[in-house]
Design a protein around this motif. Structure first.
Motif, mmCIF file in Angstrom:
data_model
loop_
_atom_site.group_PDB
_atom_site.id
_atom_site.type_symbol
_atom_site.label_atom_id
_atom_site.label_comp_id
_atom_site.label_asym_id
_atom_site.label_seq_id
_atom_site.Cartn_x
_atom_site.Cartn_y
_atom_site.Cartn_z
ATOM 1 N N ILE A 67 5.712 -3.217 -5.621
ATOM 2 C CA ILE A 67 5.020 -2.051 -6.167
ATOM 3 C C ILE A 67 5.702 -1.639 -7.461
ATOM 4 O O ILE A 67 6.931 -1.608 -7.538
ATOM 5 C CB ILE A 67 5.047 -0.880 -5.158
ATOM 6 N N MET A 81 0.839 -1.198 0.000
ATOM 7 C CA MET A 81 0.000 0.000 0.000
ATOM 8 C C MET A 81 0.872 1.245 0.000
ATOM 9 O O MET A 81 1.960 1.259 0.563
ATOM 10 C CB MET A 81 -0.913 -0.002 1.228
ATOM 11 N N TYR A 96 -3.572 2.337 -9.836
ATOM 12 C CA TYR A 96 -3.977 3.737 -9.644
ATOM 13 C C TYR A 96 -3.375 4.571 -10.768
ATOM 14 O O TYR A 96 -2.167 4.564 -10.982
ATOM 15 C CB TYR A 96 -3.474 4.235 -8.293
ATOM 16 N N LYS A 134 -1.582 -7.042 -10.429
ATOM 17 C CA LYS A 134 -2.705 -6.687 -9.562
ATOM 18 C C LYS A 134 -3.332 -7.936 -8.934
ATOM 19 O O LYS A 134 -3.643 -7.949 -7.727
ATOM 20 C CB LYS A 134 -3.743 -5.922 -10.382
ATOM 21 N N GLU A 169 -4.239 -2.859 -6.400
ATOM 22 C CA GLU A 169 -4.929 -1.770 -7.088
ATOM 23 C C GLU A 169 -4.007 -1.133 -8.125
ATOM 24 O O GLU A 169 -2.808 -0.970 -7.898
ATOM 25 C CB GLU A 169 -5.375 -0.702 -6.086
ATOM 26 N N SER A 209 4.479 0.641 1.500
ATOM 27 C CA SER A 209 4.437 -0.598 2.296
ATOM 28 C C SER A 209 4.876 -0.327 3.738
ATOM 29 O O SER A 209 5.628 -1.109 4.335
ATOM 30 C CB SER A 209 5.314 -1.679 1.651
ATOM 31 N N LYS A 237 -0.467 -6.959 -5.624
ATOM 32 C CA LYS A 237 0.537 -5.898 -5.629
ATOM 33 C C LYS A 237 -0.080 -4.602 -6.148
ATOM 34 O O LYS A 237 -1.182 -4.590 -6.687
ATOM 35 C CB LYS A 237 1.737 -6.326 -6.466
ATOM 36 N N SER A 238 0.660 -3.513 -5.995
ATOM 37 C CA SER A 238 0.134 -2.195 -6.345
ATOM 38 C C SER A 238 0.878 -1.612 -7.544
ATOM 39 O O SER A 238 2.075 -1.833 -7.712
ATOM 40 C CB SER A 238 0.265 -1.231 -5.163
ATOM 41 N N THR A 251 -4.061 7.636 -1.690
ATOM 42 C CA THR A 251 -3.612 6.305 -1.275
ATOM 43 C C THR A 251 -3.751 5.346 -2.448
ATOM 44 O O THR A 251 -4.553 5.554 -3.360
ATOM 45 C CB THR A 251 -4.425 5.760 -0.088
ATOM 46 N N VAL A 252 -2.942 4.306 -2.424
ATOM 47 C CA VAL A 252 -3.048 3.213 -3.394
ATOM 48 C C VAL A 252 -3.069 1.922 -2.593
ATOM 49 O O VAL A 252 -2.127 1.614 -1.861
ATOM 50 C CB VAL A 252 -1.860 3.195 -4.380
ATOM 51 N N ASP A 253 -4.141 1.165 -2.721
ATOM 52 C CA ASP A 253 -4.301 -0.060 -1.940
ATOM 53 C C ASP A 253 -3.530 -1.219 -2.564
ATOM 54 O O ASP A 253 -3.158 -1.185 -3.742
ATOM 55 C CB ASP A 253 -5.776 -0.437 -1.841
ATOM 56 N N ASP A 254 -3.310 -2.256 -1.778
ATOM 57 C CA ASP A 254 -2.754 -3.499 -2.315
ATOM 58 C C ASP A 254 -3.713 -4.044 -3.370
ATOM 59 O O ASP A 254 -4.934 -4.005 -3.201
ATOM 60 C CB ASP A 254 -2.576 -4.534 -1.199
#
Length: 253
Positions: free
Chosen positions: A153, A1, A30, A179, A28, A61, A183-184, A23-26
């Motif tokens: 990431i 994240m 973006y 994804k 996801e 993370s 992972k992000s 924010t960028v979630d696990d």
């Protein structure tokens, strides 16, 4: 994240990024979208631990990117807008160099190099000097090198630049697989049709500020437009300008 809190970056008297928060979630993808000079690339360099912010916080993370940028670089794969490579090396020499720096076991490195080189179709260029390669091939080398260590990431700044349609499709499928593994991805692109199909959420950055954020459908509803391209042009105040330029061309040509 990834967590970005009130991010500010100044270059002398110029404020490139002005209080950006997102924010960028696990698991996801973006999309960070913005016109040239909007602060997009600066933000992504800070996420990758390349630049230090003037103020604000970036957590990757759970790691403070300002306090421990080296650790952030260990767990991220970063592709800049313009490939930064050792042009006196061949691609295979460069991949081996990256593998050594990253501490990738030899067998794992060989397997990943073979798979990614085959996927992007650059086998015949492995023995050529990087400096002699086309922009698109350099971009493929940059992408492969960013993925070799199987990062948590991916931070991709205009990574589609110079890619042929087949390679662009392969990159898209790799990002979707990334994804699915939880992972992000932070992904910027001028190909808005791609962003519309691949991004879970989008942030529109303009003059150093996030001016809108949400799913593509949420942004369409917010801007009362039917495509992400029209949303982008409307939010960045370019829609009327584009219409005026097109009309002037019609009258002249």
């Amino acid at each position: 994240m990834i967590g970005v809190e009130d991010l500010v970056k100044r270059f002398g008297s110029t404020v490139a990024v002005k209080g950006v928060t997102f924010t960028v979630d696990d698991g996801e993808i973006y999309g960070l979208l913005g016109p040239n000079g909007s602060g997009k690339s600066t933000t992504m360099k800070i996420l990758a631990g390349i630049l230090r912010p003037t103020s604000g916080k970036v957590f990757v993370s759970g790691i403070d990117a300002s306090a421990d940028p080296l650790r952030v670089r260990e767990i991220t794969g970063y592709v800049p807008e313009t490939p930064i490579l050792y042009e006196s090396l061949t691609p295979i020499e460069f991949f081996n160099f990256v593998g050594g720096v990253r501490g990738i076991p030899r067998k794992a490195l060989q397997e990943r190099v073979e798979a990614l080189v085959r996927a992007f179709g650059i086998e015949k260029y492995l023995g050529e000097m990087i400096g002699s390669l086309s922009f698109g091939t350099k971009q493929k080398v940059s992408l492969i090198s960013a993925m070799l260590h199987d990062p948590e990431i991916l931070i991709l700044d205009e990574a589609m630049n110079g890619l042929d349609p087949k390679s662009a499709r392969i990159l898209r499928e790799l990002l979707l697989q990334f994804k699915e593994e939880g992972k992000s991805v932070v992904f910027s692109t001028h190909v808005l049709a791609l962003a519309e199909t691949i991004c879970d959420r989008v942030g529109v950055i303009y003059n150093g500020e996030i001016i809108a954020e949400g799913t593509v459908e949420q942004l369409k509803e917010f801007a009362h437009e039917e495509s992400l391209e029209d949303v982008f042009l409307k939010l960045t105040e370019s829609q009327d300008e584009v219409a005026g330029i097109v009309q002037a061309l019609r009258e002249t040509l």
